[in-house]
Motif scaffolding. Structure first.
Motif, PDB file in Angstrom:
ATOM      1  N   ALA A  47       0.324  -1.070  -0.407  1.00  0.00           N
ATOM      2  CA  ALA A  47      -0.331  -0.066   0.590  1.00  0.00           C
ATOM      3  C   ALA A  47       0.965   1.398   0.433  1.00  0.00           C
ATOM      4  CB  ALA A  47      -1.236   0.382   1.504  1.00  0.00           C
ATOM      5  N   ALA A  48       2.001   1.307   0.375  1.00  0.00           N
ATOM      6  CA  ALA A  48       2.617   2.041   0.625  1.00  0.00           C
ATOM      7  C   ALA A  48       3.449   2.675  -0.513  1.00  0.00           C
ATOM      8  CB  ALA A  48       3.890   1.779   2.053  1.00  0.00           C
ATOM      9  N   LYS A  49       3.677   1.759  -1.509  1.00  0.00           N
ATOM     10  CA  LYS A  49       4.006   2.558  -3.046  1.00  0.00           C
ATOM     11  C   LYS A  49       2.561   3.610  -3.444  1.00  0.00           C
ATOM     12  CE  LYS A  49       5.682  -1.986  -3.385  1.00  0.00           C
ATOM     13  NZ  LYS A  49       8.078  -2.592  -3.797  1.00  0.00           N
ATOM     14  N   LYS A  50       2.359   3.280  -2.856  1.00  0.00           N
ATOM     15  CA  LYS A  50       0.741   3.914  -3.841  1.00  0.00           C
ATOM     16  C   LYS A  50       0.506   5.951  -3.039  1.00  0.00           C
ATOM     17  CE  LYS A  50      -1.530   0.643  -6.474  1.00  0.00           C
ATOM     18  NZ  LYS A  50      -2.016  -0.259  -6.179  1.00  0.00           N
ATOM     19  N   LYS A  51       0.396   5.778  -1.942  1.00  0.00           N
ATOM     20  CA  LYS A  51       0.690   6.276  -0.450  1.00  0.00           C
ATOM     21  C   LYS A  51       1.671   8.430  -1.467  1.00  0.00           C
ATOM     22  CE  LYS A  51      -0.344   4.010   2.993  1.00  0.00           C
ATOM     23  NZ  LYS A  51       0.137   3.859   4.511  1.00  0.00           N
ATOM     24  N   PRO A  52       1.259   9.267  -1.110  1.00  0.00           N
ATOM     25  CA  PRO A  52       2.015  10.542  -2.138  1.00  0.00           C
ATOM     26  C   PRO A  52       2.602  10.961  -1.248  1.00  0.00           C
ATOM     27  CG  PRO A  52      -0.150  10.963  -1.039  1.00  0.00           C
ATOM     28  CD  PRO A  52      -0.313   9.748  -0.605  1.00  0.00           C
ATOM     29  N   LEU A  53       4.088  10.980  -1.736  1.00  0.00           N
ATOM     30  CA  LEU A  53       4.832  11.391  -1.011  1.00  0.00           C
ATOM     31  C   LEU A  53       5.880  12.515  -1.839  1.00  0.00           C
ATOM     32  CD1 LEU A  53       8.053   8.499  -0.558  1.00  0.00           C
ATOM     33  CD2 LEU A  53       8.103  11.156  -0.646  1.00  0.00           C
ATOM     34  N   GLU A  54       5.844  13.627  -1.001  1.00  0.00           N
ATOM     35  CA  GLU A  54       5.985  15.017  -1.560  1.00  0.00           C
ATOM     36  C   GLU A  54       7.969  15.250  -1.290  1.00  0.00           C
ATOM     37  OE1 GLU A  54       3.942  18.483  -1.781  1.00  0.00           O
ATOM     38  OE2 GLU A  54       1.651  17.409  -1.822  1.00  0.00           O
ATOM     39  N   THR A  55       9.082  15.906  -2.283  1.00  0.00           N
ATOM     40  CA  THR A  55       9.871  16.366  -1.949  1.00  0.00           C
ATOM     41  C   THR A  55       9.721  18.361  -2.002  1.00  0.00           C
ATOM     42  OG1 THR A  55      11.064  14.585  -3.049  1.00  0.00           O
ATOM     43  CG2 THR A  55      12.586  16.117  -2.288  1.00  0.00           C
ATOM     44  N   TRP A  56      10.737  18.564  -0.526  1.00  0.00           N
ATOM     45  CA  TRP A  56      10.425  20.212  -0.378  1.00  0.00           C
ATOM     46  C   TRP A  56      12.196  20.475  -1.298  1.00  0.00           C
ATOM     47  CZ3 TRP A  56       6.198  20.480   3.373  1.00  0.00           C
ATOM     48  CH2 TRP A  56       5.191  20.178   2.800  1.00  0.00           C
ATOM     49  N   SER A  57      12.423  21.531  -1.264  1.00  0.00           N
ATOM     50  CA  SER A  57      13.829  21.854  -0.942  1.00  0.00           C
ATOM     51  C   SER A  57      13.429  22.574   0.111  1.00  0.00           C
ATOM     52  CB  SER A  57      13.961  22.681  -2.503  1.00  0.00           C
ATOM     53  OG  SER A  57      13.223  23.532  -3.038  1.00  0.00           O
ATOM     54  N   LEU A  58      14.188  23.312   0.254  1.00  0.00           N
ATOM     55  CA  LEU A  58      14.489  25.082   1.394  1.00  0.00           C
ATOM     56  C   LEU A  58      13.412  26.291   0.283  1.00  0.00           C
ATOM     57  CD1 LEU A  58      18.250  25.622   3.051  1.00  0.00           C
ATOM     58  CD2 LEU A  58      15.523  25.073   4.085  1.00  0.00           C
ATOM     59  N   SER A  59      13.824  26.020  -0.277  1.00  0.00           N
ATOM     60  CA  SER A  59      12.441  27.427  -1.291  1.00  0.00           C
ATOM     61  C   SER A  59      11.880  27.456  -1.759  1.00  0.00           C
ATOM     62  CB  SER A  59      13.397  27.362  -2.697  1.00  0.00           C
ATOM     63  OG  SER A  59      13.034  26.888  -3.523  1.00  0.00           O
ATOM     64  N   ASP A  60      10.587  25.488  -1.468  1.00  0.00           N
ATOM     65  CA  ASP A  60       9.266  25.358  -0.827  1.00  0.00           C
ATOM     66  C   ASP A  60       8.917  25.983   0.150  1.00  0.00           C
ATOM     67  OD1 ASP A  60       9.278  24.425  -3.847  1.00  0.00           O
ATOM     68  OD2 ASP A  60      10.229  22.383  -2.645  1.00  0.00           O
ATOM     69  N   LEU A  61       9.971  26.096   1.336  1.00  0.00           N
ATOM     70  CA  LEU A  61       9.603  26.369   2.392  1.00  0.00           C
ATOM     71  C   LEU A  61       9.825  28.264   3.071  1.00  0.00           C
ATOM     72  CD1 LEU A  61      11.646  23.231   4.340  1.00  0.00           C
ATOM     73  CD2 LEU A  61       8.993  23.145   4.001  1.00  0.00           C
ATOM     74  N   GLY A  62      10.273  28.596   2.318  1.00  0.00           N
ATOM     75  CA  GLY A  62      10.736  30.315   2.120  1.00  0.00           C
ATOM     76  C   GLY A  62      11.952  30.182   3.128  1.00  0.00           C
ATOM     77  N   VAL A  63      12.927  29.474   3.046  1.00  0.00           N
ATOM     78  CA  VAL A  63      14.106  28.769   4.072  1.00  0.00           C
ATOM     79  C   VAL A  63      15.170  29.415   3.074  1.00  0.00           C
ATOM     80  CG1 VAL A  63      15.911  27.996   5.692  1.00  0.00           C
ATOM     81  CG2 VAL A  63      13.126  27.842   5.747  1.00  0.00           C
ATOM     82  N   ASP A  64      16.423  30.569   3.653  1.00  0.00           N
ATOM     83  CA  ASP A  64      17.427  31.096   2.837  1.00  0.00           C
ATOM     84  C   ASP A  64      18.335  29.638   3.114  1.00  0.00           C
ATOM     85  OD1 ASP A  64      18.591  33.952   1.587  1.00  0.00           O
ATOM     86  OD2 ASP A  64      19.675  32.476   2.650  1.00  0.00           O
ATOM     87  N   ALA A  65      18.813  29.628   2.067  1.00  0.00           N
ATOM     88  CA  ALA A  65      20.787  28.133   2.154  1.00  0.00           C
ATOM     89  C   ALA A  65      21.440  29.107   3.055  1.00  0.00           C
ATOM     90  CB  ALA A  65      20.661  28.171   1.385  1.00  0.00           C
ATOM     91  N   GLY A  66      21.160  30.145   3.525  1.00  0.00           N
ATOM     92  CA  GLY A  66      22.338  30.783   4.300  1.00  0.00           C
ATOM     93  C   GLY A  66      22.082  30.661   5.783  1.00  0.00           C
ATOM     94  N   GLU A  67      20.905  30.221   6.179  1.00  0.00           N
ATOM     95  CA  GLU A  67      20.651  30.434   7.661  1.00  0.00           C
ATOM     96  C   GLU A  67      20.441  28.863   7.670  1.00  0.00           C
ATOM     97  OE1 GLU A  67      16.091  32.041   8.670  1.00  0.00           O
ATOM     98  OE2 GLU A  67      15.742  31.836   6.583  1.00  0.00           O
ATOM     99  N   VAL A  68      21.247  28.569   6.909  1.00  0.00           N
ATOM    100  CA  VAL A  68      21.256  26.633   7.424  1.00  0.00           C
ATOM    101  C   VAL A  68      23.101  25.971   7.220  1.00  0.00           C
ATOM    102  CG1 VAL A  68      18.894  26.195   7.316  1.00  0.00           C
ATOM    103  CG2 VAL A  68      20.195  25.308   5.776  1.00  0.00           C
ATOM    104  N   GLY A  69      22.782  24.573   7.521  1.00  0.00           N
ATOM    105  CA  GLY A  69      24.344  23.632   7.048  1.00  0.00           C
ATOM    106  C   GLY A  69      25.166  24.417   7.887  1.00  0.00           C
ATOM    107  N   LEU A  70      26.537  23.285   7.680  1.00  0.00           N
ATOM    108  CA  LEU A  70      27.795  24.236   8.524  1.00  0.00           C
ATOM    109  C   LEU A  70      27.733  25.031   8.549  1.00  0.00           C
ATOM    110  CD1 LEU A  70      29.663  21.706  10.564  1.00  0.00           C
ATOM    111  CD2 LEU A  70      31.282  21.856   8.439  1.00  0.00           C
ATOM    112  N   SER A  71      28.242  25.775   7.619  1.00  0.00           N
ATOM    113  CA  SER A  71      29.159  27.176   7.872  1.00  0.00           C
ATOM    114  C   SER A  71      28.520  28.535   8.590  1.00  0.00           C
ATOM    115  CB  SER A  71      28.809  27.975   6.375  1.00  0.00           C
ATOM    116  OG  SER A  71      28.025  28.029   5.799  1.00  0.00           O
ATOM    117  N   VAL A  72      27.249  27.666   9.631  1.00  0.00           N
ATOM    118  CA  VAL A  72      25.946  29.148   9.993  1.00  0.00           C
ATOM    119  C   VAL A  72      25.906  27.741  11.462  1.00  0.00           C
ATOM    120  CG1 VAL A  72      25.178  30.136   8.600  1.00  0.00           C
ATOM    121  CG2 VAL A  72      23.532  28.587   9.168  1.00  0.00           C
ATOM    122  N   ALA A  73      26.566  26.641  11.685  1.00  0.00           N
ATOM    123  CA  ALA A  73      26.200  25.908  13.046  1.00  0.00           C
ATOM    124  C   ALA A  73      27.377  26.670  13.643  1.00  0.00           C
ATOM    125  CB  ALA A  73      26.868  24.759  12.593  1.00  0.00           C
ATOM    126  N   PHE A  74      26.848  26.627  15.338  1.00  0.00           N
ATOM    127  CA  PHE A  74      26.515  27.381  16.732  1.00  0.00           C
ATOM    128  C   PHE A  74      27.613  26.721  17.165  1.00  0.00           C
ATOM    129  CE2 PHE A  74      22.432  29.751  15.274  1.00  0.00           C
ATOM    130  CZ  PHE A  74      22.880  30.716  15.964  1.00  0.00           C
TER     131      PHE A  74
END
Ligand SMILES: Cc1cc2nc3c(=O)[nH]c(=O)nc-3n(C[C@H](O)[C@H](O)[C@H](O)COP(=O)(O)OP(=O)(O)OC[C@H]3O[C@@H](n4cnc5c(N)ncnc54)[C@H](O)[C@@H]3O)c2cc1C
Length: 266
Positions: A200-227
């Protein structure tokens, strides 16, 4: 009502695990799987739905991670979740707790806008980093109450009551939906996906979103800005063979005492 369950893809603890050159965990070149502790979160989300038969309740599994992390969502769908979301973006690699919680919270806000997010369920910790902080950070970002480390979850209407076991006591905590809930490994055995569930899982909806889909700037995430960043890692030395005390001539007990004393155990 829609329940969002946060599921993390982690390196398989029984396989070889390693670090990248920048000391982040290698999450791509190693075998991975749905964090065992998140199976309990999926189970509680499914039980929440099943106990409220007749109500229109759906479960959405959400992961943030590299390409292979989609396996964590697939396993959740096989267990019984209705839909899945995978947030995938190269910029997320090396993110710390704060950035991970930001991406999760933004994805939950998007799910909420599309199909609701009345209850967010997380595991008690991931089995790789074991921070146990992401659920609280997600709750803070969403402005929701956090009801964490539940060993028992009960609900009626918009009321949720949990039990949290401490060393010498059990707390009973009540909250009104919407909330962020995290559950422990004592909350109930997680089900295995059935053959029917896998198909059944093969037919269930599965979406892939990028940061831009979420309105998140790439500069807010990742190792270079890790605290904080891991500066160095050292492999644990291989185990050495243990010392065997024999007792052929009756001297075993004395040798054992001597050995324990030399290690300051007695
Ligand atoms: C060796 C190592 C070193 C690290 N060093 C640092 C460091 O120096 N600084 C730092 O800030 N962070 C560090 N991290 C943390 C790493 O970036 C985490 O993977 C990330 O921040 C999430 O934290 P956690 O896995 O501890 O989550 P926890 O707070 O333990 O997770 C609790 C729950 O939140 C949910 N959740 C967490 N992550 C996800 C996800 N990606 N997708 C979906 N649900 C999720 C799950 O339901 C999970 O059960 C390190 C991790 C490792 C393994």
């Amino acid at each position: 009502m829609n329940i969002v369950v946060c599921v993390k893809y982690v390196p398989d603890a029984t396989a070889d695990r390693k670090f990248e050159d920048d000391n982040t965990v290698d999450r791509v070149g190693v075998d991975g799987l749905l964090s065992e502790l998140d199976e309990y979160a999926v189970e509680q989300a499914l039980q929440f739905r099943e106990k409220r038969e007749g109500e229109d309740i759906t479960v959405t599994a959400l992961t943030v991670g590299p390409e292979k992390a989609v396996d964590a969502v697939r396993k959740s769908l096989q267990m019984g979740a209705d839909s899945g979301v995978h947030v995938l973006d190269d910029a997320i690699a090396g993110s710390d707790y704060l950035a991970t919680s930001l991406v999760l919270a933004k994805a939950i806000e998007k799910i909420k806008a599309e199909s609701g997010a009345d209850l967010v369920v997380c595991g008690m910790a991931s089995t790789d980093a074991s921070g146990s902080v992401v659920p609280a950070m997600v709750a803070e970002r969403l402005g929701l109450p956090q009801v964490t480390l539940a060993s028992v979850v009960e609900s009626q209407g918009d009321q949720v009551r949990i039990k949290r076991d401490n060393e010498g006591s059990t707390e009973v905590i009540g909250a009104t939906l919407p909330i962020v809930l995290s559950v422990t490994d004592q909350s109930g055995e997680a089900r295995y996906p059935s053959f029917k569930g896998i198909m059944a899982a093969k037919k269930k909806p599965l979406e892939t979103w990028s940061l831009s889909d979420l309105g998140v700037d790439a500069g807010e995430v990742g190792l270079s800005v890790a605290f904080s960043q891991v500066e160095d890692t050292t492999a644990r030395p291989p185990r050495t063979a243990g010392e065997i005390v024999t007792d052929e001539d009756g001297s075993g007990a004395g040798a054992l005492v001597e050995f324990l004393a030399s290690k300051k155990f007695i």
